[in-house]
Design a protein around this motif. Structure first.
Motif, PDB file in Angstrom:
ATOM      1  N   PRO A 121      16.533   8.658  -3.427  1.00 32.15           N
ATOM      2  CA  PRO A 121      15.636   8.978  -2.313  1.00 32.15           C
ATOM      3  C   PRO A 121      15.773   7.938  -1.201  1.00 32.15           C
ATOM      4  CG  PRO A 121      14.414   7.922  -4.057  1.00 32.15           C
ATOM      5  CD  PRO A 121      15.813   8.131  -4.581  1.00 32.15           C
ATOM      6  N   ALA A 122      15.320   8.287  -0.018  1.00 38.41           N
ATOM      7  CA  ALA A 122      15.304   7.353   1.116  1.00 38.41           C
ATOM      8  C   ALA A 122      13.873   6.871   1.310  1.00 38.41           C
ATOM      9  CB  ALA A 122      15.803   8.045   2.378  1.00 38.41           C
ATOM     10  N   PHE A 123      13.696   5.565   1.321  1.00 34.20           N
ATOM     11  CA  PHE A 123      12.381   4.964   1.498  1.00 34.20           C
ATOM     12  C   PHE A 123      12.264   4.451   2.923  1.00 34.20           C
ATOM     13  CE2 PHE A 123      13.180   4.906  -2.993  1.00 34.20           C
ATOM     14  CZ  PHE A 123      11.959   5.241  -3.544  1.00 34.20           C
ATOM     15  N   SER A 124      11.117   4.695   3.545  1.00 33.86           N
ATOM     16  CA  SER A 124      10.876   4.315   4.933  1.00 33.86           C
ATOM     17  C   SER A 124      10.026   3.049   4.999  1.00 33.86           C
ATOM     18  CB  SER A 124      10.145   5.431   5.671  1.00 33.86           C
ATOM     19  OG  SER A 124      10.896   6.612   5.626  1.00 33.86           O
ATOM     20  N   PRO A 125      10.290   2.195   5.997  1.00 35.22           N
ATOM     21  CA  PRO A 125       9.481   0.981   6.120  1.00 35.22           C
ATOM     22  C   PRO A 125       8.076   1.306   6.596  1.00 35.22           C
ATOM     23  CG  PRO A 125      11.000   1.153   7.960  1.00 35.22           C
ATOM     24  CD  PRO A 125      11.325   2.286   7.019  1.00 35.22           C
ATOM     25  N   GLY A 126       7.181   0.423   6.312  1.00 35.99           N
ATOM     26  CA  GLY A 126       5.810   0.548   6.776  1.00 35.99           C
ATOM     27  C   GLY A 126       5.457  -0.633   7.662  1.00 35.99           C
ATOM     28  N   GLU A 127       4.175  -0.807   7.901  1.00 35.42           N
ATOM     29  CA  GLU A 127       3.677  -1.897   8.734  1.00 35.42           C
ATOM     30  C   GLU A 127       3.110  -2.978   7.818  1.00 35.42           C
ATOM     31  OE1 GLU A 127       0.014  -2.690  11.826  1.00 35.42           O
ATOM     32  OE2 GLU A 127       0.679  -0.639  11.482  1.00 35.42           O
ATOM     33  N   GLN A 128       3.816  -4.114   7.749  1.00 34.91           N
ATOM     34  CA  GLN A 128       3.358  -5.191   6.886  1.00 34.91           C
ATOM     35  C   GLN A 128       2.072  -5.779   7.449  1.00 34.91           C
ATOM     36  OE1 GLN A 128       6.414  -7.859   5.706  1.00 34.91           O
ATOM     37  NE2 GLN A 128       5.212  -8.587   3.987  1.00 34.91           N
ATOM     38  N   GLN A 129       1.095  -5.933   6.582  1.00 36.97           N
ATOM     39  CA  GLN A 129      -0.203  -6.483   6.956  1.00 36.97           C
ATOM     40  C   GLN A 129      -0.176  -8.008   6.817  1.00 36.97           C
ATOM     41  OE1 GLN A 129      -2.617  -4.131   8.157  1.00 36.97           O
ATOM     42  NE2 GLN A 129      -0.606  -3.165   8.123  1.00 36.97           N
ATOM     43  N   PRO A 130      -1.115  -8.707   7.448  1.00 35.90           N
ATOM     44  CA  PRO A 130      -1.136 -10.172   7.322  1.00 35.90           C
ATOM     45  C   PRO A 130      -1.260 -10.598   5.858  1.00 35.90           C
ATOM     46  CG  PRO A 130      -2.617  -9.452   9.066  1.00 35.90           C
ATOM     47  CD  PRO A 130      -2.172  -8.210   8.344  1.00 35.90           C
ATOM     48  N   THR A 131      -0.514 -11.614   5.505  1.00 40.45           N
ATOM     49  CA  THR A 131      -0.525 -12.153   4.145  1.00 40.45           C
ATOM     50  C   THR A 131      -1.688 -13.115   3.974  1.00 40.45           C
ATOM     51  OG1 THR A 131       1.871 -11.946   3.978  1.00 40.45           O
ATOM     52  CG2 THR A 131       0.828 -13.505   2.482  1.00 40.45           C
ATOM     53  N   LEU A 132      -2.340 -13.007   2.834  1.00 38.71           N
ATOM     54  CA  LEU A 132      -3.427 -13.917   2.471  1.00 38.71           C
ATOM     55  C   LEU A 132      -2.856 -14.900   1.450  1.00 38.71           C
ATOM     56  CD1 LEU A 132      -6.445 -14.557   2.741  1.00 38.71           C
ATOM     57  CD2 LEU A 132      -6.846 -12.923   0.889  1.00 38.71           C
ATOM     58  N   ARG A 133      -2.827 -16.202   1.789  1.00 40.84           N
ATOM     59  CA  ARG A 133      -2.194 -17.208   0.941  1.00 40.84           C
ATOM     60  C   ARG A 133      -3.166 -18.299   0.535  1.00 40.84           C
ATOM     61  NH1 ARG A 133       3.600 -18.611   3.722  1.00 40.84           N
ATOM     62  NH2 ARG A 133       3.882 -19.853   1.853  1.00 40.84           N
ATOM     63  N   THR A 134      -2.972 -18.780  -0.680  1.00 36.85           N
ATOM     64  CA  THR A 134      -3.657 -19.967  -1.158  1.00 36.85           C
ATOM     65  C   THR A 134      -2.714 -20.686  -2.110  1.00 36.85           C
ATOM     66  OG1 THR A 134      -5.574 -20.851  -2.319  1.00 36.85           O
ATOM     67  CG2 THR A 134      -4.840 -18.691  -3.013  1.00 36.85           C
ATOM     68  N   ASP A 135      -2.361 -21.907  -1.760  1.00 29.28           N
ATOM     69  CA  ASP A 135      -1.453 -22.714  -2.575  1.00 29.28           C
ATOM     70  C   ASP A 135      -0.227 -21.915  -3.002  1.00 29.28           C
ATOM     71  OD1 ASP A 135      -3.040 -25.036  -2.378  1.00 29.28           O
ATOM     72  OD2 ASP A 135      -4.333 -24.321  -4.000  1.00 29.28           O
TER      73      ASP A 135
END
Length: 123
Positions: free
Chosen positions: A70-84
């Motif tokens: 199958p062909a997969f389409s990109p989406g809109e990456q959301q802001p990453t939530l990071r801790t350590d």
């Protein structure tokens, strides 16, 4: 290819890299590359409600997913939530579906997924 005959895959230097790599590797049908994005004991949620736990089950799941090419389409990456050493990543896909993943920084500074709840959107 590496010295041992295995293909060398680019490694995620930031948690956001994982989403790009999974899309590229899904579309290439690169099961080895997909499995390389996960820690050995990671958990992947499957479309039918089951989960794949560990590298062997994740490999089997991706073998089935990419078998039909199958062909997969990109989406809109959301802001990453990071801790350590942990990061929560998310991508909004066409049609409103959203993926959610937890990545962990590895001792070498790269990132791998620990938990992955994707929404498969075939384009």
């Amino acid at each position: 290819m590496g010295a041992d005959g295995e293909r060398q895959h680019e490694r995620a230097m930031a948690p956001e890299d994982l989403s790009r790599f999974v899309l590229d590797r899904l579309n290439a049908g690169d099961v080895d590359g997909l499995v390389a994005l996960y820690e050995p004991d990671a958990v992947l949620a499957l479309p039918d409600g089951r989960v794949a736990t560990g590298s062997a089950e994740i490999r089997r799941a991706y073998e089935q997913i990419v078998a039909a090419r199958p062909a997969f389409s990109p989406g809109e990456q959301q802001p990453t939530l990071r801790t350590d050493e942990l990061a929560l990543t998310s991508t909004r896909l066409a049609g409103g579906a959203t993926t959610v993943e937890v990545a962990r920084r590895q001792p070498d500074g790269t990132w791998l997924w620990v938990l992955d709840h994707p929404s498969f959107s075939v384009g």
